[in-house]
Design a protein around this motif. Structure first.
Motif, PDB file in Angstrom:
ATOM      1  N   THR A   1       0.822  -1.211   0.000  1.00 13.41           N
ATOM      2  CA  THR A   1       0.000   0.000   0.000  1.00 13.41           C
ATOM      3  C   THR A   1       0.853   1.257   0.000  1.00 13.41           C
ATOM      4  N   ALA A   2       2.105   1.149   0.422  1.00 16.62           N
ATOM      5  CA  ALA A   2       2.993   2.312   0.444  1.00 16.62           C
ATOM      6  C   ALA A   2       3.538   2.641  -0.943  1.00 16.62           C
ATOM      7  N   CYS A   3       3.528   1.676  -1.831  1.00 18.08           N
ATOM      8  CA  CYS A   3       4.069   1.894  -3.177  1.00 18.08           C
ATOM      9  C   CYS A   3       3.036   2.597  -4.041  1.00 18.08           C
ATOM     10  N   ASP A   4       3.424   3.695  -4.644  1.00 22.01           N
ATOM     11  CA  ASP A   4       2.525   4.400  -5.554  1.00 22.01           C
ATOM     12  C   ASP A   4       2.576   3.759  -6.921  1.00 22.01           C
ATOM     13  N   LYS A   5       1.432   3.559  -7.488  1.00 23.86           N
ATOM     14  CA  LYS A   5       1.377   3.061  -8.854  1.00 23.86           C
ATOM     15  C   LYS A   5       1.521   4.249  -9.799  1.00 23.86           C
ATOM     16  N   PRO A   6       2.270   4.090 -10.886  1.00 26.76           N
ATOM     17  CA  PRO A   6       2.363   5.197 -11.835  1.00 26.76           C
ATOM     18  C   PRO A   6       1.011   5.423 -12.502  1.00 26.76           C
ATOM     19  N   GLU A   7       0.741   6.672 -12.801  1.00 29.39           N
ATOM     20  CA  GLU A   7      -0.522   6.991 -13.457  1.00 29.39           C
ATOM     21  C   GLU A   7      -0.490   6.474 -14.877  1.00 29.39           C
ATOM     22  N   ARG A   8      -1.502   5.725 -15.278  1.00 28.81           N
ATOM     23  CA  ARG A   8      -1.583   5.222 -16.639  1.00 28.81           C
ATOM     24  C   ARG A   8      -2.194   6.283 -17.523  1.00 28.81           C
ATOM     25  N   GLY A   9      -1.646   6.417 -18.688  1.00 30.43           N
ATOM     26  CA  GLY A   9      -2.206   7.350 -19.663  1.00 30.43           C
ATOM     27  C   GLY A   9      -1.741   8.781 -19.484  1.00 30.43           C
ATOM     28  N   ASN A  10      -0.965   9.062 -18.446  1.00 26.17           N
ATOM     29  CA  ASN A  10      -0.487  10.420 -18.242  1.00 26.17           C
ATOM     30  C   ASN A  10       0.832  10.590 -18.979  1.00 26.17           C
ATOM     31  N   THR A  11       0.773  11.171 -20.147  1.00 32.77           N
ATOM     32  CA  THR A  11       1.973  11.351 -20.962  1.00 32.77           C
ATOM     33  C   THR A  11       2.328  12.823 -21.087  1.00 32.77           C
ATOM     34  N   ALA A  12       1.762  13.654 -20.230  1.00 35.84           N
ATOM     35  CA  ALA A  12       1.969  15.093 -20.353  1.00 35.84           C
ATOM     36  C   ALA A  12       3.436  15.478 -20.280  1.00 35.84           C
ATOM     37  N   SER A  13       4.250  14.713 -19.593  1.00 37.04           N
ATOM     38  CA  SER A  13       5.648  15.082 -19.479  1.00 37.04           C
ATOM     39  C   SER A  13       6.550  14.232 -20.364  1.00 37.04           C
ATOM     40  N   PHE A  14       6.003  13.330 -21.124  1.00 36.13           N
ATOM     41  CA  PHE A  14       6.808  12.446 -21.955  1.00 36.13           C
ATOM     42  C   PHE A  14       7.155  13.110 -23.288  1.00 36.13           C
ATOM     43  N   THR A  15       8.424  13.029 -23.633  1.00 37.31           N
ATOM     44  CA  THR A  15       8.856  13.462 -24.960  1.00 37.31           C
ATOM     45  C   THR A  15       9.824  12.426 -25.498  1.00 37.31           C
ATOM     46  N   LEU A  16       9.969  12.419 -26.793  1.00 38.61           N
ATOM     47  CA  LEU A  16      10.991  11.595 -27.430  1.00 38.61           C
ATOM     48  C   LEU A  16      12.323  12.318 -27.284  1.00 38.61           C
ATOM     49  N   PRO A  17      13.420  11.610 -27.423  1.00 37.68           N
ATOM     50  CA  PRO A  17      14.707  12.314 -27.414  1.00 37.68           C
ATOM     51  C   PRO A  17      14.767  13.309 -28.572  1.00 37.68           C
ATOM     52  N   GLU A  18      15.606  14.326 -28.440  1.00 39.46           N
ATOM     53  CA  GLU A  18      15.754  15.284 -29.537  1.00 39.46           C
ATOM     54  C   GLU A  18      16.386  14.570 -30.723  1.00 39.46           C
ATOM     55  N   GLY A  19      15.877  14.893 -31.907  1.00 41.03           N
ATOM     56  CA  GLY A  19      16.362  14.238 -33.106  1.00 41.03           C
ATOM     57  C   GLY A  19      17.087  15.182 -34.035  1.00 41.03           C
ATOM     58  N   ASN A  20      17.280  14.734 -35.249  1.00 40.01           N
ATOM     59  CA  ASN A  20      17.989  15.464 -36.285  1.00 40.01           C
ATOM     60  C   ASN A  20      16.950  16.095 -37.226  1.00 40.01           C
ATOM     61  N   ALA A  21      16.744  17.398 -37.083  1.00 43.21           N
ATOM     62  CA  ALA A  21      15.714  18.085 -37.874  1.00 43.21           C
ATOM     63  C   ALA A  21      16.013  18.038 -39.368  1.00 43.21           C
TER      64      ALA A  21
ATOM     65  N   GLU B   1       3.991  26.536 -33.621  1.00 45.32           N
ATOM     66  CA  GLU B   1       4.037  27.307 -32.387  1.00 45.32           C
ATOM     67  C   GLU B   1       3.297  26.482 -31.338  1.00 45.32           C
ATOM     68  N   LEU B   2       4.023  25.603 -30.668  1.00 45.02           N
ATOM     69  CA  LEU B   2       3.433  24.712 -29.679  1.00 45.02           C
ATOM     70  C   LEU B   2       3.536  25.323 -28.285  1.00 45.02           C
ATOM     71  N   GLN B   3       2.704  24.823 -27.375  1.00 40.97           N
ATOM     72  CA  GLN B   3       2.801  25.246 -25.986  1.00 40.97           C
ATOM     73  C   GLN B   3       4.188  24.853 -25.477  1.00 40.97           C
ATOM     74  N   PRO B   4       4.777  25.677 -24.629  1.00 39.83           N
ATOM     75  CA  PRO B   4       6.104  25.344 -24.108  1.00 39.83           C
ATOM     76  C   PRO B   4       6.096  24.006 -23.361  1.00 39.83           C
ATOM     77  N   PHE B   5       7.188  23.276 -23.466  1.00 41.37           N
ATOM     78  CA  PHE B   5       7.317  22.008 -22.783  1.00 41.37           C
ATOM     79  C   PHE B   5       8.792  21.758 -22.503  1.00 41.37           C
ATOM     80  N   GLU B   6       9.046  20.828 -21.606  1.00 40.84           N
ATOM     81  CA  GLU B   6      10.424  20.446 -21.304  1.00 40.84           C
ATOM     82  C   GLU B   6      10.655  19.041 -21.819  1.00 40.84           C
ATOM     83  N   TYR B   7      11.800  18.847 -22.445  1.00 40.61           N
ATOM     84  CA  TYR B   7      12.152  17.509 -22.906  1.00 40.61           C
ATOM     85  C   TYR B   7      12.398  16.595 -21.708  1.00 40.61           C
TER      86      TYR B   7
END
Length: 151
Positions: free
Chosen positions: A17-37, A138-144
């Motif tokens: 019960t002390a272990c928090d389960k990760p939220e499923r479906g919450n990808t708001a902070s997920f990004t792919l690594p930076e690529g080669n434009a 022009e996307l909303q600001p985000f952090e990688y």
């Protein structure tokens, strides 16, 4: 013996019960690594994205201008607000059909007419294409997401 069993069970329950389960479906902070434009720009042409899309600085080749579809990419648009929307629109173009487009032109049998490239494109290609397209919007600001080195 019974006392040890109770202690074990209570300890296990407390730990679980002390272990928090990760939220499923919450990808708001997920990004792919930076690529080669630059490679992403090459892929944009290679995968013939201009057959249905327009993008400032790119001319649609005459032989690709037969689809009857002209979906503008880039700039500040209502249908693509954040990084996750951009990634999703490539991975699953039928996830959400943009408002303002005639469904009889952009949808066939309930699916977007944009083909799925999931079995064609490598992960590196996807990352590079997203990096290229991200620079066009022009996307909303985000952090990688920071990815460490894995061995």
């Amino acid at each position: 013996m019974k006392k040890r069993a109770y202690v074990f069970i209570l300890s296990t329950v407390a730990l679980l019960t002390a272990c928090d389960k990760p939220e499923r479906g919450n990808t708001a902070s997920f990004t792919l690594p930076e690529g080669n434009a630059a490679h992403g720009a090459e892929l944009f042409v290679k995968y013939q994205c201009l057959s249905c899309h327009t993008l400032e600085g790119y001319e649609r080749p005459a032989e690709l201008d037969e689809s009857g579809v002209s979906i503008a990419l880039g700039g500040k648009v209502q249908r693509l607000k954040n990084y996750q929307d951009l990634v999703m629109s490539i991975i699953n173009p039928s996830h959400r059909i943009a408002h303002g487009y005639d469904p009889e032109i952009v949808v066939r049998s309930g699916e977007s007419i944009m083909p799925s490239y999931n079995d064609v494109m490598t992960v590196t290609d996807l990352i590079d294409l997203v990096t290229f397209l991200e620079g066009q919007y022009e996307l909303q600001p985000f952090e990688y997401t920071e990815y460490g080195l894995y061995y």
